[in-house]
Design a protein around this motif. Sequence first.
Motif, short mmCIF file in Angstrom:
data_model
loop_
_atom_site.label_atom_id
_atom_site.label_comp_id
_atom_site.label_asym_id
_atom_site.label_seq_id
_atom_site.Cartn_x
_atom_site.Cartn_y
_atom_site.Cartn_z
N SER A 49 15.42 -3.77 11.86
CA SER A 49 16.45 -4.19 11.57
C SER A 49 16.90 -4.71 10.53
N SER A 82 31.51 -1.23 12.46
CA SER A 82 31.51 -1.26 13.98
C SER A 82 32.18 0.11 14.56
N SER A 87 31.96 3.04 12.78
CA SER A 87 31.09 3.87 12.49
C SER A 87 30.17 4.57 13.67
N GLY A 88 30.06 3.50 14.48
CA GLY A 88 29.03 3.61 15.48
C GLY A 88 27.54 3.53 15.27
N LYS A 89 27.17 3.39 13.92
CA LYS A 89 25.78 3.29 13.37
C LYS A 89 25.02 2.23 13.55
N PHE A 90 25.83 1.15 13.84
CA PHE A 90 25.25 -0.29 13.77
C PHE A 90 25.40 -1.01 15.17
N ASN A 91 24.46 -1.81 15.59
CA ASN A 91 24.74 -2.96 16.21
C ASN A 91 24.81 -4.14 15.64
N GLU A 150 34.26 -7.87 18.35
CA GLU A 150 33.09 -7.04 18.48
C GLU A 150 31.85 -7.18 18.18
N MET A 195 21.00 3.93 16.95
CA MET A 195 22.05 2.68 16.40
C MET A 195 21.06 1.83 15.94
N LYS A 196 21.23 1.16 14.55
CA LYS A 196 20.31 0.21 13.85
C LYS A 196 21.04 -1.06 14.12
N ASN A 197 19.98 -2.19 14.34
CA ASN A 197 20.65 -3.35 14.58
C ASN A 197 20.98 -4.06 12.93
N LEU A 217 27.60 1.86 4.63
CA LEU A 217 27.64 3.16 5.22
C LEU A 217 27.30 4.36 4.31
#
Length: 165
Positions: A119, A66, A68-72, A98, A1-3, A162
Motif C-alpha cells: 500500500s 478517485s 482514475s479507478g487506480k486507487f482505493n 468518496e 487497484m492499489k491502496n 497518476l
Amino acid sequence: MKNLYIDFDGVIVDTIRVTYDMLDRLEIDRNDGDKMGEFYENLNWKKILSLTPIINDSFGCIKKLSLSGKFNIAILTHVNSLDEAIAKINYVRKYVNEVTVIPVPRELPKSKMCLTKESILVDDYSGNLIEWEKAGGIGIQFSTDLSKDKGFPVIDRLDALLDMK
C-alpha cells in the motif's frame, strides 16, 4: 487497484504552518512534548481548519485520483483528541465523500491502523514513511520543495501519483 493512504496535515491542508505560527506567538517550545501535547489537545480544530489553506488543490487532486479507478483512497491522519478527529472528518466531507477518513491516535504509528503491504502512503513526515516501509508499504514524500533529496520519491501535488509507475 492499489491502496493509497494520504496524510492530512502538511499534505492536504497546511495545519502545521498555522499551528507552528500559533506556538511561536504563544512562545511554546516545540521540543517540550508535554506542552505541545496539551496545546494540540486543546485546540479548536474547527476554527483552525477554517483558517488553514488547502495545499496545491489537494481535494481536486483527490477527486482526480478517485476518478482514475487506480486507487482505493483513504485519508490517514494522526489526531490528539476526539474533537480533532471529528473536525477533520467533517472538514473532509465538505470537499469529498468518496474517501474513507481514518483517525490515528498520536501514540500509534500509522502502519498499525491498516494493511500496509504494497500500500502507498503519501506523507510529509519521513518518520511515518520509514515506519510504513518497514511494514512492507511504499512511501512517497509530499513536499512543496522538490529540490531536496528526501530519501523517498517526492511529489508536490497529489495528482502526480497518476504519472508514477
